[in-house]
Design a protein around this motif. Structure first.
Motif, PDB file in Angstrom:
ATOM      1  N   LYS A  24      -0.845   5.688  -7.399  1.00 24.71           N
ATOM      2  CA  LYS A  24      -1.825   4.793  -8.000  1.00 24.71           C
ATOM      3  C   LYS A  24      -3.220   5.106  -7.464  1.00 24.71           C
ATOM      4  O   LYS A  24      -3.370   5.518  -6.304  1.00 24.71           O
ATOM      5  CB  LYS A  24      -1.484   3.335  -7.652  1.00 24.71           C
ATOM      6  CG  LYS A  24      -0.228   2.810  -8.307  1.00 24.71           C
ATOM      7  CD  LYS A  24      -0.525   2.419  -9.728  1.00 24.71           C
ATOM      8  CE  LYS A  24       0.651   1.731 -10.379  1.00 24.71           C
ATOM      9  NZ  LYS A  24       0.355   1.373 -11.788  1.00 24.71           N
ATOM     10  N   GLU A  60       2.110   1.749  -3.546  1.00 24.78           N
ATOM     11  CA  GLU A  60       1.038   2.271  -4.409  1.00 24.78           C
ATOM     12  C   GLU A  60       0.810   3.756  -4.140  1.00 24.78           C
ATOM     13  O   GLU A  60       0.586   4.539  -5.072  1.00 24.78           O
ATOM     14  CB  GLU A  60      -0.247   1.478  -4.171  1.00 24.78           C
ATOM     15  CG  GLU A  60      -0.192   0.055  -4.696  1.00 24.78           C
ATOM     16  CD  GLU A  60      -1.380  -0.787  -4.275  1.00 24.78           C
ATOM     17  OE1 GLU A  60      -1.753  -1.702  -5.034  1.00 24.78           O
ATOM     18  OE2 GLU A  60      -1.929  -0.545  -3.184  1.00 24.78           O
ATOM     19  N   ARG A 117       0.824  -1.207   0.000  1.00 24.88           N
ATOM     20  CA  ARG A 117       0.000   0.000   0.000  1.00 24.88           C
ATOM     21  C   ARG A 117       0.861   1.261   0.000  1.00 24.88           C
ATOM     22  O   ARG A 117       0.531   2.257  -0.648  1.00 24.88           O
ATOM     23  CB  ARG A 117      -0.927  -0.004   1.212  1.00 24.88           C
ATOM     24  CG  ARG A 117      -2.020  -1.045   1.147  1.00 24.88           C
ATOM     25  CD  ARG A 117      -3.099  -0.654   0.154  1.00 24.88           C
ATOM     26  NE  ARG A 117      -4.140  -1.681   0.072  1.00 24.88           N
ATOM     27  CZ  ARG A 117      -5.244  -1.562  -0.636  1.00 24.88           C
ATOM     28  NH1 ARG A 117      -5.454  -0.448  -1.331  1.00 24.88           N
ATOM     29  NH2 ARG A 117      -6.136  -2.520  -0.669  1.00 24.88           N
ATOM     30  N   PRO A 148      -2.068  -6.298  -5.529  1.00 20.13           N
ATOM     31  CA  PRO A 148      -1.340  -5.207  -6.196  1.00 20.13           C
ATOM     32  C   PRO A 148      -0.868  -5.640  -7.572  1.00 20.13           C
ATOM     33  O   PRO A 148      -0.599  -6.829  -7.810  1.00 20.13           O
ATOM     34  CB  PRO A 148      -0.164  -4.940  -5.252  1.00 20.13           C
ATOM     35  CG  PRO A 148      -0.025  -6.174  -4.431  1.00 20.13           C
ATOM     36  CD  PRO A 148      -1.404  -6.746  -4.300  1.00 20.13           C
ATOM     37  N   GLY A 149      -0.773  -4.676  -8.482  1.00 20.20           N
ATOM     38  CA  GLY A 149      -0.338  -4.973  -9.844  1.00 20.20           C
ATOM     39  C   GLY A 149       1.121  -5.375  -9.908  1.00 20.20           C
ATOM     40  O   GLY A 149       1.904  -5.136  -8.980  1.00 20.20           O
ATOM     41  N   HIS A 199      -6.554   4.389  -5.562  1.00 15.89           N
ATOM     42  CA  HIS A 199      -6.741   3.540  -4.394  1.00 15.89           C
ATOM     43  C   HIS A 199      -7.356   2.198  -4.796  1.00 15.89           C
ATOM     44  O   HIS A 199      -8.384   2.149  -5.464  1.00 15.89           O
ATOM     45  CB  HIS A 199      -7.639   4.241  -3.380  1.00 15.89           C
ATOM     46  CG  HIS A 199      -7.876   3.445  -2.144  1.00 15.89           C
ATOM     47  ND1 HIS A 199      -9.065   2.796  -1.883  1.00 15.89           N
ATOM     48  CD2 HIS A 199      -7.063   3.165  -1.091  1.00 15.89           C
ATOM     49  CE1 HIS A 199      -8.978   2.174  -0.732  1.00 15.89           C
ATOM     50  NE2 HIS A 199      -7.788   2.366  -0.216  1.00 15.89           N
ATOM     51  N   ARG A 200      -6.723   1.112  -4.395  1.00 16.30           N
ATOM     52  CA  ARG A 200      -7.171  -0.236  -4.754  1.00 16.30           C
ATOM     53  C   ARG A 200      -8.113  -0.768  -3.687  1.00 16.30           C
ATOM     54  O   ARG A 200      -7.763  -0.841  -2.511  1.00 16.30           O
ATOM     55  CB  ARG A 200      -5.949  -1.150  -4.892  1.00 16.30           C
ATOM     56  CG  ARG A 200      -6.264  -2.624  -5.040  1.00 16.30           C
ATOM     57  CD  ARG A 200      -4.991  -3.432  -5.334  1.00 16.30           C
ATOM     58  NE  ARG A 200      -3.949  -3.209  -4.362  1.00 16.30           N
ATOM     59  CZ  ARG A 200      -3.789  -3.917  -3.236  1.00 16.30           C
ATOM     60  NH1 ARG A 200      -4.624  -4.900  -2.953  1.00 16.30           N
ATOM     61  NH2 ARG A 200      -2.810  -3.640  -2.396  1.00 16.30           N
ATOM     62  N   THR A 201      -9.314  -1.168  -4.098  1.00 16.10           N
ATOM     63  CA  THR A 201     -10.266  -1.750  -3.149  1.00 16.10           C
ATOM     64  C   THR A 201     -10.429  -3.254  -3.356  1.00 16.10           C
ATOM     65  O   THR A 201     -10.951  -3.936  -2.479  1.00 16.10           O
ATOM     66  CB  THR A 201     -11.651  -1.090  -3.287  1.00 16.10           C
ATOM     67  OG1 THR A 201     -12.126  -1.262  -4.635  1.00 16.10           O
ATOM     68  CG2 THR A 201     -11.572   0.396  -2.961  1.00 16.10           C
ATOM     69  N   ARG A 202     -10.024  -3.774  -4.494  1.00 16.68           N
ATOM     70  CA  ARG A 202     -10.204  -5.180  -4.799  1.00 16.68           C
ATOM     71  C   ARG A 202      -8.920  -5.770  -5.370  1.00 16.68           C
ATOM     72  O   ARG A 202      -8.151  -5.093  -6.048  1.00 16.68           O
ATOM     73  CB  ARG A 202     -11.323  -5.386  -5.828  1.00 16.68           C
ATOM     74  CG  ARG A 202     -12.679  -4.873  -5.382  1.00 16.68           C
ATOM     75  CD  ARG A 202     -13.259  -5.752  -4.280  1.00 16.68           C
ATOM     76  NE  ARG A 202     -14.588  -5.306  -3.909  1.00 16.68           N
ATOM     77  CZ  ARG A 202     -14.843  -4.466  -2.913  1.00 16.68           C
ATOM     78  NH1 ARG A 202     -13.846  -3.977  -2.192  1.00 16.68           N
ATOM     79  NH2 ARG A 202     -16.088  -4.116  -2.609  1.00 16.68           N
TER      80      ARG A 202
END
Length: 386
Positions: free
Chosen positions: A161, A156, A153, A169-170, A163-166
């Protein structure tokens, strides 16, 4: 010359070396550490064999300084010599054995050619069921995963990036942040995390934004900065460090899960610190840290109309399934499965809870059919709240 003269000279060289190390002048720092180690070894050789405690302190200091100078062969030679002498007090024996372990790691790393960014994070847990150098496997595995999630996190966030919720990480994030776990010298129970250096660490280009540069060396520093702000000043410093509200909420939740349970039963303290920053104070998480973060997470809801229109209930059961893409989770409560909707929770927090006992705060909505009356308000592991 006397022990005092040699030892004072060693301290002067070591102080200069530390200043150079802080300025990242590593080659010059290593030279001064070597001079400090030589002076400390001379001091050691002047001591009367009856000065057992002073011998122990000086021997540990000499080995440590040679190790910092990357003179591993000399460090090992002195350590083995004094360990075999039977003149050392028990504390010095323990510390020299720990140093030999560190030296073996540094030698194997150098031989492998694998490089890591400057800065290591040492995580230690203590109290409760944790013993000296031993802890429940499930507890430590969970803490390692939580620390890894915080590292991803942080990366990111530095990469700006969305914000990622699902999901995970890439690959571009994993390419820049490759955390490794290291065995740390035994304390209560400790492990060390370092980030492997990538070939393109000098500059990171995001899409077409050529002037956006991320030096990977920032990851460890930023990780510690975020965790410190989250635990010590979540309503002040954290807002400055992490201006984006969605990222800030995620860091709050992940750090809450990292903190000891309210009861302190499994463990009652966690320390996170840099092993390379001489001025850095450890971040300490205690059971009251969990409570404090929970209170911060609840504050925005005080004025939420939903809380005045619907009843808040607490459900206890086992989290059996989730479908976050469809915003629901399933909790088995005394043999009956309840589906809870609007589960707008991030994978990092809720994923590790599957098949574990949880406490779920829900909004019981009277404006919906009975089978869809529950909306997720909060979820935590039951063991963390008992």
């Amino acid at each position: 010359m006397s022990w005092l003269v040699h030892h004072t000279r060693s301290e002067e060289y070591a102080a200069q070396a530390e200043q150079l190390f802080r300025r990242q002048q590593f080659s010059r720092a290593a030279e001064l550490y070597r001079l400090a180690a030589e002076a400390e070894t001379n001091a050691l050789n002047t001591l009367d064999k009856s000065k057992i405690r002073t011998i122990g302190i000086t021997a540990v200091s000499a080995v440590s300084l040679y190790s910092k100078a990357q003179e591993f062969a000399l460090a090992k030679r002195i350590a083995h010599k004094w360990l075999a002498s039977e003149l050392l007090p028990s504390f010095a024996v323990d510390e020299l054995e720990d140093l030999l372990q560190v030296i073996r790691y540094e030698q194997s790393r150098a031989k492998s050619g694998i490089q890591f960014i400057e800065g290591e994070v040492l995580v230690s847990v203590s109290g409760g069921e944790v013993l000296y150098g031993a802890a429940p496997l499930e507890l430590i595995l969970r803490k390692v995963e939580q620390v890894k999630s915080l590292f991803y996190r942080t990366t990111e966030f530095l990469l700006e990036k969305p914000h990622r919720t699902r999901g995970l990480p890439g690959q571009d994030v994993k390419d820049q942040c490759d955390p490794w776990l290291f065995q740390a010298p035994a304390g209560s129970y400790q492990f060390e995390v370092r980030v492997r250096r990538q070939k393109n660490f000098e500059q990171l280009i995001l899409g077409d934004i050529v002037d956006t540069e991320l030096r990977v060396e920032q990851i460890t520093k930023k990780f510690l900065e975020i965790v410190r702000a989250t635990t010590q000043d979540p309503e002040g410093e954290l807002i400055e460090v992490v201006p984006q509200e969605d990222y800030r909420e995620t860091f709050l939740k992940l750090t809450r899960e990292l903190a000891p349970p309210v009861s302190g039963k499994s463990f009652d303290q966690m320390e996170i610190k840099s092993t390379s920053d001489f001025d850095s104070q450890p971040v300490v998480l205690r059971p009251d840290t969990r409570k404090a973060i929970k209170n911060v997470l609840k504050k925005p809801e005080i004025v939420s109309p939903e809380l005045t229109q619907h009843k808040i209930r607490q459900l206890k059961g086992t989290l059996r399934g989730l479908q976050l893409d469809k915003d629901w989770i399933e909790v088995n409560i005394d043999g009956k499965t309840e589906r809870i909707y609007e589960a707008k929770e991030i994978d990092d927090v809720i994923g590790p809870m599957v098949d574990r006992r949880v406490v779920v705060e829900v909004l019981e909505r009277s404006d919906r059919p009975p089978d869809k009356k529950y909306s997720l308000h909060d979820i935590q592991l039951e063991e963390d709240l008992i």
